[in-house]
Enzyme design. Structure first.
Site, PDB file in Angstrom:
ATOM      1  N   HIS A  80       8.125  -4.620  16.875  1.00  0.00           N
ATOM      2  CA  HIS A  80       7.781  -3.445  17.092  1.00  0.00           C
ATOM      3  C   HIS A  80       5.698  -3.515  16.921  1.00  0.00           C
ATOM      4  CE1 HIS A  80       7.440  -4.220  12.871  1.00  0.00           C
ATOM      5  NE2 HIS A  80       6.737  -3.280  12.544  1.00  0.00           N
ATOM      6  N   GLN A 126      -4.291   4.112   4.072  1.00  0.00           N
ATOM      7  CA  GLN A 126      -3.402   3.261   3.143  1.00  0.00           C
ATOM      8  C   GLN A 126      -3.983   2.452   2.194  1.00  0.00           C
ATOM      9  OE1 GLN A 126      -2.174   1.349   7.026  1.00  0.00           O
ATOM     10  NE2 GLN A 126      -0.176   2.168   6.924  1.00  0.00           N
ATOM     11  N   ASP A 174       7.118  -5.877   4.052  1.00  0.00           N
ATOM     12  CA  ASP A 174       5.845  -5.590   4.895  1.00  0.00           C
ATOM     13  C   ASP A 174       4.920  -6.790   4.106  1.00  0.00           C
ATOM     14  OD1 ASP A 174       4.932  -4.242   7.227  1.00  0.00           O
ATOM     15  OD2 ASP A 174       3.582  -3.497   5.569  1.00  0.00           O
ATOM     16  N   GLU A 183      -2.245 -11.285  -1.990  1.00  0.00           N
ATOM     17  CA  GLU A 183      -3.644 -11.450  -2.209  1.00  0.00           C
ATOM     18  C   GLU A 183      -4.386 -10.488  -2.685  1.00  0.00           C
ATOM     19  OE1 GLU A 183      -6.262 -11.044   1.870  1.00  0.00           O
ATOM     20  OE2 GLU A 183      -5.069 -12.995   2.183  1.00  0.00           O
ATOM     21  N   HIS A 235       0.862  -1.183   0.097  1.00  0.00           N
ATOM     22  CA  HIS A 235      -0.023   0.134   0.056  1.00  0.00           C
ATOM     23  C   HIS A 235       0.744   1.405   0.004  1.00  0.00           C
ATOM     24  CE1 HIS A 235       0.607  -1.509   4.059  1.00  0.00           C
ATOM     25  NE2 HIS A 235       1.128  -0.108   4.200  1.00  0.00           N
ATOM     26  N   GLU A 294       7.552 -10.594   6.117  1.00  0.00           N
ATOM     27  CA  GLU A 294       6.678 -10.848   7.358  1.00  0.00           C
ATOM     28  C   GLU A 294       5.251 -11.820   6.725  1.00  0.00           C
ATOM     29  OE1 GLU A 294       3.891  -7.946   9.940  1.00  0.00           O
ATOM     30  OE2 GLU A 294       3.947  -7.348   7.694  1.00  0.00           O
TER      31      GLU A 294
HETATM   32  C1  NOJ Z   1       2.915  -4.666   9.278  1.00  0.00           C
HETATM   33  C2  NOJ Z   1       3.878  -3.715  10.175  1.00  0.00           C
HETATM   34  O1  NOJ Z   1       4.648  -4.372  10.900  1.00  0.00           O
HETATM   35  C3  NOJ Z   1       2.730  -2.839  10.691  1.00  0.00           C
HETATM   36  O2  NOJ Z   1       3.741  -2.161  11.775  1.00  0.00           O
HETATM   37  C4  NOJ Z   1       2.100  -1.707  10.008  1.00  0.00           C
HETATM   38  O3  NOJ Z   1       1.303  -1.249  10.706  1.00  0.00           O
HETATM   39  C5  NOJ Z   1       1.348  -2.786   8.840  1.00  0.00           C
HETATM   40  N1  NOJ Z   1       2.313  -3.721   8.266  1.00  0.00           N
HETATM   41  C6  NOJ Z   1       1.056  -1.992   7.749  1.00  0.00           C
HETATM   42  O4  NOJ Z   1       2.080  -1.690   7.130  1.00  0.00           O
END
Ligand code: NOJ
Length: 557
Positions: free
Chosen positions: A315, A172, A204, A211, A108, A248
């Site tokens: 985080h 986003q 990220d 998807e 995004h 991730e």
């Molecule tokens: C995963 C990130 O770790 C998180 O901090 C973020 O809010 C979302 N992706 C959206 O980018």
């Protein structure tokens, strides 16, 4: 002669340190961390022994998701300094032998990104298809990721009368990676940062990215979204042979295998192991190693050239979404019993030391695990000194407080008089008065001294990153006993999840009376019997790292 072929896969035995420039060190006194501050702490990081920095988003942002809402992929947030300061930081890191990876947020953009401004200006805009538009939202939708803020993943844009998709906040909008023009933009962005010298990306929200590729119907749809991930990987490898894609991916085991690219491993090089992390907390809550053992044994069989990234905290919220409702309730009760400690019905917004009530034995046992489970350890800044959280901050922000450098004003983070970040500094027993770098650097028994030793031993034990994993049979449910074996070397790792000391009886594969186990943290050695049997004692919440050696073993030192 035999050669040890680790090729260019440096990340298989890296020690990754995640930090946000914003909260690390404020060098110009404006109350916000900056590149110059980080540059002044490069030697601290190099001496800590970490080998790779993961910089959280530092790009120009609209500031709605702590930098994960980007308005310009080619610009740095001016609060952190100038582009030149970033380049200088990269040079310094390289000069200290540190690699740098950066967040790649391509699922995004911010709704303030010029592409989206153009896209929403009219249905005829050449940028319209950069995003995902529909006349009506689909009937079946996944649950919003941030249910406290969003009720739907689709937002009506009044002017053009269509809905756009946003898997995260409505600020986003999701990029449409099924559009070849968007894929070109992404390649340009990756190519740009690769050219600047980054050693790879923390990617990220990878499943969301794919998807989107899958759900877009019509001519532009990608027949197989995983082909896109393969394409990203091979593109990056062509540009920088040894660059890493650390993804991730918080999905069940079978999907994780897909995101590695199946057994051949031609998609992500590395993935965070969210399942192992969650089961580790369940094991801690129960004082039973069982759930963690099950998680580690359920890892899919992957190519030897991919890797798991282990972490105790990151985080975001400590997500427990892969546990059953009952299991999650157990972990909540143990480590985040109050409502203010929980978010989204699935996670805890605390750091590890407060969750473990400051019990040093238990905290150290967890970090010992982090560094000795098969994989690459990832630290979140402040973990090396045992920082706590600030629950007065909203949701996930509780763990994103300024780094605590000394016991002086503002914890040594900034000499500004006031700023929102200064207000965010942790108060109380985990505050800078009692938890800070300066004091711990002078105390070898501190958490910092301990983490340094873990890092040293991890780096001197290639089995931990590269080795074949085996759980050793023994009779105590609270104990995880495992070995990692690689290139003729073997380490035996023991962890006690319970408060009571135990004597563990084991048989060490390939051990006999000519071999001993040499403790990496103490001078102790333990002799094996002919059948490789041995009794090893563990303190309550104790751990041991033992190397199998023979009298003349050159691995001994
Ligand atoms: C995963 C990130 O770790 C998180 O901090 C973020 O809010 C979302 N992706 C959206 O980018």
């Amino acid at each position: 002669m035999s050669i040890v072929d680790t090729g260019d896969l440096w990340w298989k035995s890296a020690v990754v340190y995640c930090l946000d420039v914003e909260t690390f060190l404020d060098w110009n006194g404006d109350g916000v961390g900056d590149f110059a501050g980080l540059a002044h702490r490069i030697d601290y990081l190099a001496e800590l022994g970490v080998t790779c920095l993961w910089l959280m988003p530092f790009y120009a942002t609209a500031g709605r998701d702590d930098g994960y809402d980007i308005v310009d992929f080619y610009a740095v947030d001016s609060r952190f300094g100038h582009f030149g300061d970033l380049v200088e930081l990269m040079r310094l890191a390289r000069s200290r032998g540190l690699r740098v990876i950066v967040d790649l947020v391509i699922n995004h953009t911010s709704d303030k990104h010029p592409w989206f401004t153009a896209s929403r200006s009219s249905r005829e805009s050449p940028y319209r298809d950069y995003y995902v538009w529909r006349d009506t939202p689909p009937k079946k939708q996944p649950k919003p990721v941030f249910p406290d803020q969003e009720k739907s993943n689709w937002e009506l844009d009044k002017k053009t009368g269509q809905y756009y998709q946003h898997m995260f906040y409505k600020a986003q909008p999701d990029l449409n990676v099924a559009n070849p023009a968007v894929r070109d933009e992404i390649a340009k962005i990756m190519g740009f940062w690769a050219e600047l010298g980054v050693n790879g990306f923390r990617v990220d929200a990878v499943p969301f990215l794919l998807e989107t590729a899958a759900i877009i119907g019509g001519d532009g749809a990608l027949p197989d979204p995983h082909e896109y991930l393969q394409a990203l990987r091979s593109f990056l490898s062509r540009r920088v042979g040894d660059a890493v894609l650390l993804g991730e991916v918080n999905l069940p085991r079978e999907d994780q295998l897909l995101f590695f690219g199946g057994p051949d491993g031609d998609e992500l090089n590395m993935q965070f192991d969210f399942i192992t992390m969650q089961k580790m907390y369940l094991s801690l809550a129960r004082s039973d190693a069982g759930p963690l053992v099950e998680a580690l044994q359920s890892r899919p069989v992957c190519s030897h050239d991919v890797q798991w990234a282990n972490f105790a905290r990151n985080h975001d919220e400590l997500t427990l979404d892969k546990l059953t409702d009952e299991e999650r309730a157990e972990v909540f009760a143990a480590f985040g019993p109050e409502k203010r400690m929980q978010v989204y019905g699935r996670g805890i917004v605390r750091r590890l030391p407060p969750m473990l009530h400051g019990d040093q034995r238990r905290i150290r046992m967890v970090y010992s695990l982090l560094f000795s489970m098969p994989g690459t350890p990832v630290l979140f800044y402040g973990e090396e000194i045992g920082m706590g959280e600030n629950l007065a901050r909203e949701g996930r922000m509780a763990v994103r407080t300024p780094m605590q450098w000394n016991a002086g004003r503002n914890g040594g983070f900034s000499n500004a008089k006031k700023s929102p970040l200064i207000d965010a500094i942790v108060d109380g027993v985990f505050g800078p008065d009692r938890v800070n770098v300066e004091d711990q650097l002078r105390d070898p028994d501190s958490q910092l001294g301990f983490i340094k030793r873990l890092i040293e031993h991890y780096r001197a034990s290639p089995e931990l990153g590269w080795g074949t994993f085996e759980v050793l049979k023994q009779k105590h449910p609270a104990v995880l006993a495992h070995t990692l074996t690689w290139d003729g070397g073997r380490v035996v790792l023991l962890h006690n999840f319970a408060d009571e000391p135990v004597d563990v009886h084991l048989r060490v594969p390939d051990g006999d009376e000519s071999t001993t186990l040499s403790d990496l943290f103490t001078d102790e050695t333990v002799q094996l019997t002919g059948a490789g049997a041995v009794d090893i004692s563990l303190e309550g919440y104790g751990f041991r790292w033992l190397r199998l050696v023979s009298e003349t073993d050159v691995r001994r030192y």
